[in-house]
Design a protein around this motif. Structure first.
Motif, PDB file in Angstrom:
ATOM      1  N   GLU A  75       0.815  -1.210   0.000  1.00  0.00           N
ATOM      2  CA  GLU A  75       0.000   0.000   0.000  1.00  0.00           C
ATOM      3  C   GLU A  75       0.854   1.268   0.000  1.00  0.00           C
ATOM      4  O   GLU A  75       0.421   2.325  -0.464  1.00  0.00           O
ATOM      5  CB  GLU A  75      -0.925   0.002   1.209  1.00  0.00           C
ATOM      6  N   GLN A 122       1.174   3.520  -2.889  1.00  0.00           N
ATOM      7  CA  GLN A 122       0.047   4.395  -3.237  1.00  0.00           C
ATOM      8  C   GLN A 122       0.107   5.738  -2.518  1.00  0.00           C
ATOM      9  O   GLN A 122      -0.780   6.571  -2.694  1.00  0.00           O
ATOM     10  CB  GLN A 122      -1.281   3.733  -2.863  1.00  0.00           C
ATOM     11  N   GLU A 143      -6.995   2.895  -3.121  1.00  0.00           N
ATOM     12  CA  GLU A 143      -7.820   3.647  -2.170  1.00  0.00           C
ATOM     13  C   GLU A 143      -8.777   4.546  -2.951  1.00  0.00           C
ATOM     14  O   GLU A 143      -8.692   4.665  -4.163  1.00  0.00           O
ATOM     15  CB  GLU A 143      -6.910   4.526  -1.300  1.00  0.00           C
TER      16      GLU A 143
END
Lengths: 525, 525
Positions: free
Chosen positions: B388, B391, B418
């Motif tokens: 993640e 991102q 997201e």
């Protein structure tokens, strides 16, 4: 109808493995069969997984197909016939006529949302066509519609076992918006929940929808409910109940890695303002009518008039006297559950013990378990302004009359109130200016402001607002009753320069859904 | 124009007593005069008190009067002339042409909201007339309109010193809704803030409105901002900025005794999907156009394309090569502030150090302080799905190209994203089916979905959605750009059986505002 006590997960019925729930007939104290089996967080995850896999398909069903589905649910509920009414009466202690009326409201509500879905105004389509020659910069083509938020967790209310439970307002509005629903069944009427849940299951199958559109779980504790609100695939929640329960779930919704909207309808004492001319002209009649509203359904309405404000004088005396008289003769009705009855008894005792409060009258005690003995108290405006505890909701047929020195004190009481679902003016023509002076406060405090009625009785229609500032609800920007409730479960999406073949129907060239769209700032007719 | 560095509280200008703020010209590092004096929580309370006392009056101004006020603000801003542009350029490092364009957008936005206010659709009037003879129960008369939530706290953004600052989108939409506004001035452009704040003060005076309709405070730390969001008289907040700052204020808004809506627009990396046919046909041209969007305004847009996804092959190679080539020659532009520049340098370094990321190119380093050296990286789809951290938004002209094995991996990357403000498809006709398969994911993830454009450039119009699922914003149900932003600051109120003399104009008999109301389920024409 054969109740099995199972969890309804998609099209399956599954025996729960985590504790049991037993329904009690509050009128007799008798335990009703069968036992209902509680679900686990694992069951909640399974229901959410199914809801998620149904979401992209369900949210793009045609307006007609989605409306048909809502109508099919209504038809399936009606097809349950007397068995549903009998079970709901047994589980809630509410009279048969009331349950029949509530069934009518529930089915009418589903059909009203079907009409709303078909009309398509909720899509709020806005189109700003491209302006390739605009100076200094061209404008791209921009088109907005609303889409469903995602799967919704619904927590039903004990006091409306049909209209605000499994197929109640939250479920109807979420399904109308295009959101799959996972219901946490209410433990006070699990059999009613199962019957209605199975009716929805049948409607899902008959309409050929993906099974995940609807699931319903029993919860022997709080694990299933908490797991639902915490699940990443749930994108909104609807709740009607106590402030404590609502705030606990709201906290979970806000503190998830991805916070979600959580619509909790919690507590309201629904102030009624007795204006001077009205009091003078009809203090006695108002007192009697007030008790009628107070006692309705043993006071177990979110809109029960728990606070009555007037200026001291002969009119208010006549009101209090007539109300006391009517109350003393009122029969004790059965409350919804032993838990609600206990809380009521405690709330009344707390008021009775306060040195700022004078008891005016009690109703008849009734015989049998869980009976609601009505109660009426008086306090001064000064004390109510100073002591927030006097504003605590006592769920049931208890109310506090606030006697004020003058109009200025009435205004101070109004300003000191917490957020409310409703605010009521009892007024005559001579009260117009005084009412006008109070109105800005009332509309800041409440979702519905009324004159010369009583707050109990909530019409399901386009114009209704059953909502209001905190703590009446967790989100004053919405209503949980009426067609505007659909907006709770929608969000806008803008499509820029998409090829027409890729555009959703609502925003396509040629307006295939025949919507009245806002095009270049002008409403299509 | 003589800047004084004072707080603007109602119609007063007051010297602050809590610290000082100095503006810095980021292009030169030079400190600009004057010093601006920071406010205290006490100043915040004073501004909120004034806003509260103005609220009931301001929210009931006529549609015409409120629209005139918005237009008067636009005229006062224009009357500031070149001095405003010069100051904004000096404080932001943005080019003069950009600031001039932004001034046009800011004033155009105020005028567009004036048009929206006059049209009155935002009142969403719904009327269900009484049905006294209905069986089994009569229907009362119910009328709904929307009213303003209350005073709003506005936190401007550094990257739009006019269009998203003191008189920017949040202020314009809140004032349009009938909410007084208290602005926390942005410390990176305090002089621009003072000039615009004084322009609003003059418009308030010229329109004869209560002074509390507008205040603006400087904050040398966080105390003023926190006091504003925590003040019981503030009923909503609007914020554009970092995720950290937004979440801190959101937490205050949610944990007040009375929680309030807080609209935080926080972070977005705006994925761009390069579809196979488009890549094959025009990979090189896309790469060049992409760098144009990436570098715009030194990448300091909420909608900057920070992630580009494509399937490995000759098309993607051509895209990467062309983008790298274009980037290498791109001039370093001045960033908005030393703080933003530092964060950018750190963000780029973190990406460069990741063993999952390969650096493709850097732009020219530039000379002088706070220059943004563009940066371009590549990672695999597999790694982006798994990690993640890849991102994380790097605010500035840095972007990550994601190279995927196949369409299934592209879909997995899309699903792993997201919430975003935008999602973009670069597509040709041959990509239609692949784009259709991706669309449900993109509209679940983003507020705006576009084809064959670049996400930078946000039109202010009816159809715009500048919003999206968390963490792009704290509330996906709304937009912060475009006329639909007015709905963020409204709530519905229902009036039941009110005498016509007491009804607000919007719901009166005879429809004095000539609105197209929803009456008995039918839209008036």
């Amino acid at each position: 109808m054969n109740l099995t006590g199972e969890l309804l997960i998609g099209q399956q019925a599954v025996k729960g493995t985590h504790g049991t729930i037993k329904a009690v007939n509050p009128a007799t104290g008798e335990t009703l069969s069968p036992e209902f089996s509680g679900g686990t967080p694992q069951d909640a995850r399974r229901a959410c997984e199914l809801a998620w896999s149904a979401f992209d398909s369900y949210r793009e069903t045609s307006l007609a197909a989605r409306a048909d589905f809502l109508e099919a649910i209504a038809a399936e509920i009606e097809a349950l016939g007397d068995a549903l009414v009998e079970r709901a009466v047994a589980e809630s202690g509410l009279p048969e006529g009331r349950i029949q009326g509530e069934r009518g409201r529930t089915c009418g509500q589903l059909r009203l949302f079907a009409r709303t879905v078909r009309a398509g105004e909720w899509l709020d389509v806005r189109i700003d066509p491209a302006l390739p020659d605009r100076q200094p910069l061209p404008r791209v083509d921009l088109r907005q519609r609303h889409i469903a938020l995602g799967p919704v967790a619904v927590f039903g209310a004990s006091n409306f076992p049909l209209a605000f439970s499994v197929a109640g307002g939250d479920t109807a509005s979420a399904l109308a918006a295009g959101c799959p629903v996972v219901v946490k069944a209410h433990p006070a009427h699990p059999g009613t929940c199962e019957m209605v849940g199975r009716a929805i299951q049948r409607a899902v199958a008959k309409c050929g929808l993906p099974e995940g559109v609807f699931s319903m779980l029993h919860d022997a504790g709080f694990e299933v409910g908490q797991a639902l609100v915490g699940d990443p695939r749930i994108k909104a929640g609807g709740f009607t109940g106590s402030r404590k329960g609502g705030l606990a779930l709201l906290g979970i919704a806000q503190n998830r890695p991805e916070p979600i909207p959580f619509y909790a309808e919690m507590s309201s004492i629904n102030p009624v303002f007795l204006m001077p001319a009205a009091l003078e002209a009809r203090g006695k009649a108002l007192g009697e009518a007030f008790v009628g509203s107070l006692n309705m359904g043993a006071g177990q309405f979110c809109t029960n008039p728990g606070l009555v404000i007037g200026i001291r004088g002969a009119g208010l005396d006549a009101f209090v006297e007539a109300a006391a008289e009517a109350l003393k003769g009122s029969q004790a009705q059965t409350m919804l559950s032993p838990g609600i009855h206990d809380a009521y008894v405690r709330g009344v005792a707390t008021l009775a013990e306060s040195d700022k409060v004078r008891e005016v009258a009690r109703g008849l005690p009734g015989d049998g378990p869980n009976r609601c003995q009505s109660a009426l108290f008086v306090a001064t405006g000064e004390d109510v302004v100073a002591d927030e505890a006097l504003q605590a909701e006592v769920f049931g047929a208890s109310s506090l009359i606030v006697s004020c020195r003058d109009a200025a004190e009435v205004k101070r009481v109004a300003e000191a109130l917490e957020g409310q679902l409703t605010a009521t003016l009892q007024m005559d023509e001579g009260d117009l200016e005084a009412a006008r002076a109070l109105l800005p406060t009332l509309e800041r405090k409440a979702g519905r402001v009324m004159a010369n009625g009583w707050p109990t009785g909530v019409e399901v229609c386009d114009a209704m607002v059953h909502g209001g500032p905190y703590p009446a609800t967790s989100d004053a920007r919405s209503t949980s009753v009426g067609t505007a409730a659909i907006f709770r479960f929608l969000r806008p999406v803008c499509y820029q320069d998409l090829p027409d073949a890729l555009r959703p129907e609502a925003v396509k060239e040629g307006n295939p859904l025949s919507l009245k769209r806002l095009v270049d700032g002008q409403r299509e007719s």
